[in-house]
Design an enzyme around this catalytic site. Structure first.
Site, short mmCIF file in Angstrom:
data_model
loop_
_atom_site.label_atom_id
_atom_site.label_comp_id
_atom_site.label_asym_id
_atom_site.label_seq_id
_atom_site.Cartn_x
_atom_site.Cartn_y
_atom_site.Cartn_z
N LYS A 175 0.83 -1.22 0.00
CA LYS A 175 0.00 0.00 0.00
C LYS A 175 0.86 1.26 0.00
CE LYS A 175 -3.19 3.03 0.44
NZ LYS A 175 -4.08 3.37 -0.67
N ARG B 296 3.91 6.14 -7.32
CA ARG B 296 3.17 7.19 -8.07
C ARG B 296 3.85 8.53 -7.84
NH1 ARG B 296 -1.41 8.09 -10.82
NH2 ARG B 296 -2.61 10.01 -10.49
N CYS C 234 -2.69 11.05 0.49
CA CYS C 234 -1.96 9.79 0.25
C CYS C 234 -0.50 10.04 -0.08
CB CYS C 234 -2.59 9.04 -0.92
SG CYS C 234 -4.32 8.73 -0.73
N1 SAJ Z 1 -0.44 14.92 -9.73
C1 SAJ Z 1 0.52 15.45 -10.58
N2 SAJ Z 1 0.79 14.82 -11.76
C2 SAJ Z 1 0.13 13.67 -12.11
C3 SAJ Z 1 -0.83 13.13 -11.22
C4 SAJ Z 1 -1.10 13.78 -10.04
O1 SAJ Z 1 1.13 16.49 -10.29
O2 SAJ Z 1 0.39 13.14 -13.19
C5 SAJ Z 1 -0.72 15.59 -8.47
C6 SAJ Z 1 -2.17 16.06 -8.38
O3 SAJ Z 1 -2.29 17.38 -8.86
C7 SAJ Z 1 -2.44 16.00 -6.87
C8 SAJ Z 1 -1.51 14.89 -6.37
O4 SAJ Z 1 -0.56 14.66 -7.41
O5 SAJ Z 1 -2.07 17.21 -6.26
C9 SAJ Z 1 -2.21 13.56 -6.04
O6 SAJ Z 1 -2.99 13.24 -7.16
P1 SAJ Z 1 -3.55 11.71 -7.35
O7 SAJ Z 1 -4.15 11.65 -8.70
O8 SAJ Z 1 -2.50 10.75 -6.99
O9 SAJ Z 1 -4.77 11.63 -6.34
P2 SAJ Z 1 -4.83 11.04 -4.86
O10 SAJ Z 1 -3.85 11.72 -3.97
O11 SAJ Z 1 -6.26 11.06 -4.47
O12 SAJ Z 1 -4.31 9.52 -5.02
C10 SAJ Z 1 -5.25 8.47 -4.95
C11 SAJ Z 1 -4.48 7.23 -4.54
N3 SAJ Z 1 -5.44 6.21 -4.25
C12 SAJ Z 1 -5.37 5.56 -3.06
O13 SAJ Z 1 -4.51 5.76 -2.26
C13 SAJ Z 1 -6.45 4.56 -2.84
C14 SAJ Z 1 -3.54 6.79 -5.65
O14 SAJ Z 1 -2.99 5.50 -5.29
C15 SAJ Z 1 -4.28 6.65 -6.93
O15 SAJ Z 1 -3.36 6.31 -7.96
C16 SAJ Z 1 -4.93 8.00 -7.28
O16 SAJ Z 1 -5.87 8.30 -6.22
C17 SAJ Z 1 -5.69 7.92 -8.59
O17 SAJ Z 1 -5.10 7.33 -9.54
O18 SAJ Z 1 -6.79 8.49 -8.64
#
Ligand code: SAJ
Length: 480
Positions: free
Chosen positions: A232, A239, A290
């Site tokens: 986890k 990511r 996360c």
């Molecule tokens: N972000 C970037 N570039 C990217 C993707 C995200 O800068 O290419 C930034 C976003 O702007 C944000 C942060 O990262 O500020 C997090 O974004 P996120 O898409 O990872 O969203 P989270 O934080 O909600 O991550 C969750 C996580 N899910 C769980 O823990 C169950 C992550 O493992 C998932 O991959 C992600 O959701 C998802 O894919 O939606």
């Protein structure tokens, strides 16, 4: 000869009554899905009757979801579970003694973002509630994200101390990390593969029998509790690492005067036979509940339960370095802002800056660990005035973002886009010129959602993350 746990489960029969502790974004859909599963007879939702969350008890018992935002299927599942008398919510934690399995899904935030240490207060409280009502033959599952080593250490110790029972002999203990995302909670619960890790084989088997019935296309992936905790935390660490890698490439492209999105498209064209490079997107920073913390859970886990790590001398963890790169991006946004203001003949001190986007995720009001906050503080510290706009976030501490774009942009010297809310994609360059009472407004695009040309044509000074190809463009005559 003491009866083994497997024999105890065999005598007891399959799990039929479940308890879910923590009626939040994980616990509520979890309880609703368990309660609508024919294999189980009844589900108790446990919620403290606190001033901030006690209202959920009455709402849930009325068949209503207390979660904000659209969650497909959830309302119907809760309503059906209550109407068929398969679910009820209570603050009476002694009822835990009536269930066969109890899952714990409480928040494990930072104590404060500075010390990067988890606040396991809620988890400890829940474990004590379970321990005080634990009986032989029960299964306890931690769903919250925890530091590797917590299930078979901190959690096991509290449960055994409070109950006088022994994990692995009298009760089963496992970790089954949640992997749900807002907006698709029920679908994720049913369709994502579910990692399930017990402190021993019988615990893993019992936990598999709890989660297998609710999975549709997802499958159970059994392993040890510690391996599940590392899975986890590491899946979010990776990511974060992917985002840091493209952020670093964006910074390189800016310095080399090229467009990172051209390079990204070029690299991404190498497809097929599993050679994808898994490129993500550069941006103004990484927020949420996360990614900013799970790397530090993993790092702490290695220190707590790992031995000496054979690693390059004097090199820091790649994962921590990734965190530092992502946490640097709001500072880079400030550098771009100050460079832009300088080109407009202005200083940060005394400048008015419109900060567009306080939520960490587009089209949501979720602002946990938002990168906008660091940029906001740095701008203020440098003597600028900042007006924040966000279409979804109404309040954040003492901050009340404006709901109308004009309120934030009027008379601004610079505009910084931090969140890729859909509303910002249609930001009208002509309106921006009209609202900004200055010859060369500065536009900093932190999410690559604006077309630079129409702004540059009107005399704006435009800079974007990774846009080395335009960040030093010629300044045109100012026109509406
Ligand atoms: N972000 C970037 N570039 C990217 C993707 C995200 O800068 O290419 C930034 C976003 O702007 C944000 C942060 O990262 O500020 C997090 O974004 P996120 O898409 O990872 O969203 P989270 O934080 O909600 O991550 C969750 C996580 N899910 C769980 O823990 C169950 C992550 O493992 C998932 O991959 C992600 O959701 C998802 O894919 O939606």
């Amino acid at each position: 000869m003491k009866e083994t746990l497997r024999a105890l489960f065999k005598r007891q029969g399959p799990i039929s009554r479940i308890g879910v502790i923590g009626m939040g974004y994980v616990g509520i859909p979890s309880a609703a899905v368990f309660a609508n599963c024919p294999e189980f007879d009844f589900v108790w939702g446990f919620q403290r009757d606190s001033p901030t969350s006690g209202y959920k008890i009455e709402m849930l018992n009325a068949g209503k979801s207390p979660l904000v935002g659209k969650e497909p299927e959830l309302d119907a599942l809760i309503r059906n579970a209550v109407e068929t008398e398969k679910f009820a919510c209570t603050s009476d934690f002694s009822t835990i003694s009536e269930v066969d399995a109890v899952t714990i899904a409480v928040q494990t935030p930072f104590r404060n973002p500075k010390d990067l240490l988890p606040d396991f207060g809620s988890l400890e409280g829940a474990l004590k509630d379970v321990g005080a009502n634990l009986r032989e033959g029960m299964l306890v599952v931690l769903e919250s994200t925890v530091t590797p080593g917590t299930t078979d250490g901190f959690a096991r110790d509290i449960l055994e101390r409070e109950s006088g029972l022994t994990a692995g002999e009298d009760f089963a203990l496992a970790h089954a990390p949640e992997r749900v995302m807002v907006g698709r909670l029920v679908r994720n619960l049913r369709e994502h593969d579910r990692v399930v890790g017990g402190i021993d084989e019988p615990s893993t088997e019992r936990a598999v029998s709890l989660y297998a019935p609710i999975l549709t296309s997802g499958r159970v992936i059994p392993m040890s509790a510690t391996a599940a905790e590392v899975t986890k935390t590491a899946e979010n660490t990776f990511r974060d690492l992917q985002i840091a890698a493209i952020n670093q490439l964006a910074l390189y492209c800016e310095s080399m005067g090229i467009n990172v999105y051209d390079v990204r498209a070029g690299i991404d064209s190498l497809k097929g036979e599993g050679v994808s490079r898994g490129l993500l997107f550069p941006g103004a920073g990484v927020g949420g509940h996360c990614l900013p913390k799970d790397t530090y859970h993993l790092e702490r886990g290695v220190k707590v339960i790992g031995g000496r790590v054979d690693y390059p001398d004097n090199s820091e963890s790649l994962f921590v370095l990734a965190r530092q790169i992502n946490d640097f991006m709001p500072k880079h946004m400030l550098s771009l802002t100050v460079e832009g203001l300088k080109r407009a003949g202005k200083a940060q001190k005394g400048a008015k800056i419109a900060l567009l986007g306080w939520a960490f995720l587009k089209n949501t009001d979720d602002a946990r660990n938002t990168p906008s906050e660091l940029y906001y503080s740095l701008c203020i510290d440098g003597g600028a005035e900042v007006v924040v706009h966000d279409p979804y976030v109404k309040r954040f501490g003492s901050l009340h973002p404006r709901a109308q774009l004009e309120d934030a942009i009027r008379n601004a010297d610079a505009i910084a886009v931090f969140t890729d809310h859909d509303e910002y994609r249609s930001l009208d360059p002509a309106l921006v010129r009209e609202w900004c009472d200055t010859a060369h407004p500065v536009i900093i695009d932190g999410r690559n959602i604006l077309d630079p040309e129409p702004f540059i044509e009107r005399g704006c000074i435009f800079k974007g993350i990774g846009r080395g190809d335009i960040n030093h463009h010629a300044i045109r005559e100012s026109r509406a």
